[in-house]
Design a protein around this motif. Structure first.
Motif, PDB file in Angstrom:
ATOM      1  N   ASP A  40      -3.935   5.811  46.656  1.00 24.80           N
ATOM      2  CA  ASP A  40      -2.517   5.524  46.412  1.00 24.80           C
ATOM      3  C   ASP A  40      -2.379   4.195  45.667  1.00 24.80           C
ATOM      4  O   ASP A  40      -1.496   3.381  45.960  1.00 24.80           O
ATOM      5  CB  ASP A  40      -1.746   5.503  47.740  1.00 24.80           C
ATOM      6  CG  ASP A  40      -0.249   5.694  47.525  1.00 24.80           C
ATOM      7  OD1 ASP A  40       0.151   6.076  46.396  1.00 24.80           O
ATOM      8  OD2 ASP A  40       0.519   5.463  48.467  1.00 24.80           O
TER       9      ASP A  40
ATOM     10  N   TYR B 110      -8.718   5.765  50.013  1.00 22.14           N
ATOM     11  CA  TYR B 110      -7.404   5.369  49.518  1.00 22.14           C
ATOM     12  C   TYR B 110      -7.197   5.765  48.058  1.00 22.14           C
ATOM     13  O   TYR B 110      -7.867   5.244  47.168  1.00 22.14           O
ATOM     14  CB  TYR B 110      -7.263   3.849  49.657  1.00 22.14           C
ATOM     15  CG  TYR B 110      -5.883   3.331  49.336  1.00 22.14           C
ATOM     16  CD1 TYR B 110      -4.847   3.424  50.260  1.00 22.14           C
ATOM     17  CD2 TYR B 110      -5.628   2.770  48.096  1.00 22.14           C
ATOM     18  CE1 TYR B 110      -3.590   2.953  49.962  1.00 22.14           C
ATOM     19  CE2 TYR B 110      -4.370   2.293  47.791  1.00 22.14           C
ATOM     20  CZ  TYR B 110      -3.355   2.386  48.724  1.00 22.14           C
ATOM     21  OH  TYR B 110      -2.103   1.918  48.420  1.00 22.14           O
TER      22      TYR B 110
ATOM     23  N   ARG C  57       0.410  12.992  44.636  1.00 26.62           N
ATOM     24  CA  ARG C  57      -0.127  12.091  43.605  1.00 26.62           C
ATOM     25  C   ARG C  57      -1.406  11.411  44.094  1.00 26.62           C
ATOM     26  O   ARG C  57      -1.407  10.726  45.113  1.00 26.62           O
ATOM     27  CB  ARG C  57       0.912  11.033  43.243  1.00 26.62           C
ATOM     28  CG  ARG C  57       0.440  10.088  42.135  1.00 26.62           C
ATOM     29  CD  ARG C  57       1.446   8.975  41.906  1.00 26.62           C
ATOM     30  NE  ARG C  57       1.506   8.058  43.038  1.00 26.62           N
ATOM     31  CZ  ARG C  57       2.357   7.041  43.136  1.00 26.62           C
ATOM     32  NH1 ARG C  57       3.235   6.830  42.169  1.00 26.62           N
ATOM     33  NH2 ARG C  57       2.353   6.253  44.189  1.00 26.62           N
TER      34      ARG C  57
ATOM     35  N   ALA D 143      -0.227  16.595  51.636  1.00 23.31           N
ATOM     36  CA  ALA D 143      -0.605  15.184  51.802  1.00 23.31           C
ATOM     37  C   ALA D 143      -0.887  14.872  53.270  1.00 23.31           C
ATOM     38  O   ALA D 143      -1.817  14.121  53.588  1.00 23.31           O
ATOM     39  CB  ALA D 143       0.513  14.280  51.274  1.00 23.31           C
TER      40      ALA D 143
ATOM     41  N   ALA E 130      -5.686   9.104  51.775  1.00 21.55           N
ATOM     42  CA  ALA E 130      -4.318   8.603  51.583  1.00 21.55           C
ATOM     43  C   ALA E 130      -3.848   8.882  50.155  1.00 21.55           C
ATOM     44  O   ALA E 130      -4.441   8.387  49.190  1.00 21.55           O
ATOM     45  CB  ALA E 130      -4.267   7.107  51.853  1.00 21.55           C
TER      46      ALA E 130
ATOM     47  N   HIS F 198       8.433  10.014  44.609  1.00 19.82           N
ATOM     48  CA  HIS F 198       7.853   8.871  43.890  1.00 19.82           C
ATOM     49  C   HIS F 198       8.871   7.995  43.169  1.00 19.82           C
ATOM     50  O   HIS F 198       8.533   7.361  42.157  1.00 19.82           O
ATOM     51  CB  HIS F 198       6.794   9.347  42.881  1.00 19.82           C
ATOM     52  CG  HIS F 198       5.832  10.332  43.454  1.00 19.82           C
ATOM     53  ND1 HIS F 198       6.058  11.695  43.439  1.00 19.82           N
ATOM     54  CD2 HIS F 198       4.656  10.159  44.086  1.00 19.82           C
ATOM     55  CE1 HIS F 198       5.063  12.313  44.039  1.00 19.82           C
ATOM     56  NE2 HIS F 198       4.201  11.412  44.440  1.00 19.82           N
TER      57      HIS F 198
ATOM     58  N   LYS G  23      -0.353  -4.147  42.075  1.00 16.70           N
ATOM     59  CA  LYS G  23      -0.915  -2.820  41.758  1.00 16.70           C
ATOM     60  C   LYS G  23      -2.209  -3.008  40.975  1.00 16.70           C
ATOM     61  O   LYS G  23      -3.203  -3.457  41.514  1.00 16.70           O
ATOM     62  CB  LYS G  23       0.127  -1.985  41.025  1.00 16.70           C
ATOM     63  CG  LYS G  23       1.339  -1.677  41.916  1.00 16.70           C
ATOM     64  CD  LYS G  23       2.321  -0.726  41.286  1.00 16.70           C
ATOM     65  CE  LYS G  23       3.461  -0.449  42.276  1.00 16.70           C
ATOM     66  NZ  LYS G  23       4.438   0.517  41.755  1.00 16.70           N
TER      67      LYS G  23
ATOM     68  N   ARG H 147       0.060  10.027  47.872  1.00 15.50           N
ATOM     69  CA  ARG H 147       1.518   9.921  47.984  1.00 15.50           C
ATOM     70  C   ARG H 147       2.165  11.244  47.614  1.00 15.50           C
ATOM     71  O   ARG H 147       1.934  11.768  46.520  1.00 15.50           O
ATOM     72  CB  ARG H 147       2.023   8.812  47.049  1.00 15.50           C
ATOM     73  CG  ARG H 147       3.511   8.723  46.907  1.00 15.50           C
ATOM     74  CD  ARG H 147       4.157   7.873  48.002  1.00 15.50           C
ATOM     75  NE  ARG H 147       5.613   7.929  47.892  1.00 15.50           N
ATOM     76  CZ  ARG H 147       6.325   7.162  47.084  1.00 15.50           C
ATOM     77  NH1 ARG H 147       5.710   6.279  46.319  1.00 15.50           N
ATOM     78  NH2 ARG H 147       7.641   7.268  47.049  1.00 15.50           N
TER      79      ARG H 147
ATOM     80  N   ALA I  58       0.837   2.965  44.097  1.00  9.54           N
ATOM     81  CA  ALA I  58       1.841   2.340  44.974  1.00  9.54           C
ATOM     82  C   ALA I  58       1.480   0.883  45.220  1.00  9.54           C
ATOM     83  O   ALA I  58       2.312  -0.016  45.117  1.00  9.54           O
ATOM     84  CB  ALA I  58       1.927   3.099  46.297  1.00  9.54           C
TER      85      ALA I  58
END
Lengths: 86, 376
Positions: free
Chosen positions: B5, B3, B352, B318, B328, B334, B198, B330, B8
């Motif tokens: 991301d 992961y 990203r 992506a 994962a 965005h 976050k 993004r 996000a």
């Protein structure tokens, strides 16, 4: 029914103020509990509310006169005879 | 899944956060609605979170910590509650739509808005703030770090400018809270908006705004508060003034646990790990021919790397990472339209990678290898 006693009650405008007072009172070992503000003191909705003042030496530095109000709906109730005098 | 991301939302939450939410869901009543144990315990948990939040951000008054459902709601409250027709507001090209759209909505109501432009590296020139200043300028709204490039703004510098010109200074700390030190007093911040899910590693549905003393914010929503029921208007006192409706005590319990985790782990330790992962990834990925990076890697930055490979649409890259390697990231825009325009990536978007405390160097190496295989 519980015995009726004279008590000191201070009310607050917000729940956050009541929480701050509860923390302070626990820290200072001041007996009392959060209650719904009595109808005589406030017409607002029942949430915790009311407090205790000047029986204790030096207590004036912890709260101010303007902390007392008749609009708040949260209170801290403290039995007068249980306020430590030291 | 590997992961990356975290810009996000973070998914590697401390176990204590999950436990706190679960416990809260079985024990807490509605804060401020009654004096039974459940209601009082909810109020106690929430107040504890206020104390920790105030300490984290240098918010002078605990009661000026207002909880919201996320930073978007906090920013809406701060922006709509601060400016009115005839005002002029300065913002920047780095902003997320959570800042831009409220400002655009205000512009339709007669508020004038200007943006400090960003160059092709996503950097602004601080002297441009002075160039945009007008007689009716009322405030500055800006992010601490771009959610697209990771470029950071110097809040100390902007805050000093705002103070000098008596402007309200509103900061979006969505990408930096809990990773970079923020002190409202030292930085001259009037309203700091943050999210809990976050970099603070709390639950989604949490966030808030911290308000400096003597800063007034008009309520953005009105409703039940559990106190002062017979007032026909929203109570004047913070935090109640801005907290109409039932608070998310379950989420805030998790946020409180996350703040304890942060305190125990140490912000510096967290920041060093995240930035180290970001550097490791950048150094590895930049060896791949045709890889383009966005942002300024020569100064302090958030743990984000935005890239593209040649002219391949960001969504395709992506998708390949996700489908073939379980990574994962993004892609796309965005929610940062002005930043993409500045970078020239409106058509292609960008991929990203954003790093969190729960990531490992091994995961970073796998991501670099995956890019090598896809892009060579």
């Amino acid at each position: 029914m519980r015995e009726r006693r004279s008590r000191v009650i201070v009310t607050f405008y917000t729940t956050a103020e009541a929480m701050a007072m509860e923390r302070l009172c626990i820290k200072l070992r001041i007996d009392g509990k959060l209650i719904s503000a009595p109808r005589e003191l406030s017409a607002a909705a029942g949430s915790p509310g009311a407090l205790r003042p000047q029986r204790r030496r030096g207590s004036g530095k912890h709260w101010r006169r303007q902390d007392w109000n008749s609009r708040g709906s949260i209170g801290w109730r403290s039995d007068l005879h249980r306020i430590p005098d030291h | 899944m590997i992961y990356f991301d975290n810009a996000a939302t973070t998914i590697h939450k401390p176990a204590s956060v999950v436990e706190a939410v679960c416990r809260a869901m079985t024990e807490l009543g509605n804060s401020g609605r009654g004096v039974h144990t459940g209601a009082l315990d909810a109020s106690r948990v929430i107040y504890g979170a206020r104390v920790k939040t105030a300490a984290l951000f240098g918010c002078e008054r605990v009661q000026n910590v207002v909880f919201t459902s996320n930073s978007t709601e906090a920013l809406n409250m701060a922006i709509f509650g601060s400016f009115q027709t005839g005002d002029h507001v300065i913002s920047t090209d780095l902003e997320h739509n959570s800042v831009l759209r409220p400002l655009y909505a205000l512009a339709e109501q007669g508020v004038e808005v200007d943006f400090v432009p960003a160059d092709e590296r996503g950097c602004i020139r601080y002297e441009d703030f002075a160039g945009l200043l007008r007689e009716n300028t009322a405030g500055i709204v800006c992010t601490h770090a771009s959610n697209l490039t990771g470029n950071m703004l110097d809040l100390q510098k902007i805050g000093a400018f705002a103070r000098e010109h008596h402007l309200r200074f509103i900061v979006d700390a969505s990408q930096t809270a809990g990773v970079f030190p923020i002190n409202m007093g030292e930085m001259g911040i009037d309203i700091l908006c943050f999210t809990g899910h976050k970099s603070l590693r709390g639950p989604q549905g949490t966030g808030g705004l911290c308000i400096a003393p003597d800063v007034s914010v008009k309520p953005w929503k009105c409703g039940g508060t559990g106190v002062q029921t017979y007032l026909p208007y929203q109570p004047e006192e913070l935090p109640t003034k801005l907290e109409a409706g039932t608070l998310n005590s379950h989420g805030i319990a998790g946020l409180s646990a996350a703040l304890t985790f942060l305190e125990e782990t140490g912000m510096e330790e967290i920041r060093e790990k995240e930035l180290s992962l970001m550097r490791r990834f950048y150094e590895g990925a930049r060896q791949i021919e045709g890889m383009k990076f966005y942002g300024d890697f020569s100064s302090e930055r958030a743990p984000i790397v935005a890239l593209n490979w040649r002219d391949i649409p960001s969504g395709e890259l992506a998708d390949e990472l996700a489908e073939e390697y379980g990574i994962a990231v993004r892609a796309g825009a965005h929610c940062a339209p002005r930043m993409h325009r500045a970078l020239g990536t409106v058509e292609q978007g960008a991929v990203r990678f954003s790093f969190g405390y729960g990531n490992t160097p091994e995961e970073v190496d796998l991501a670099i290898e995956a890019l090598r295989r896809i892009c060579c």
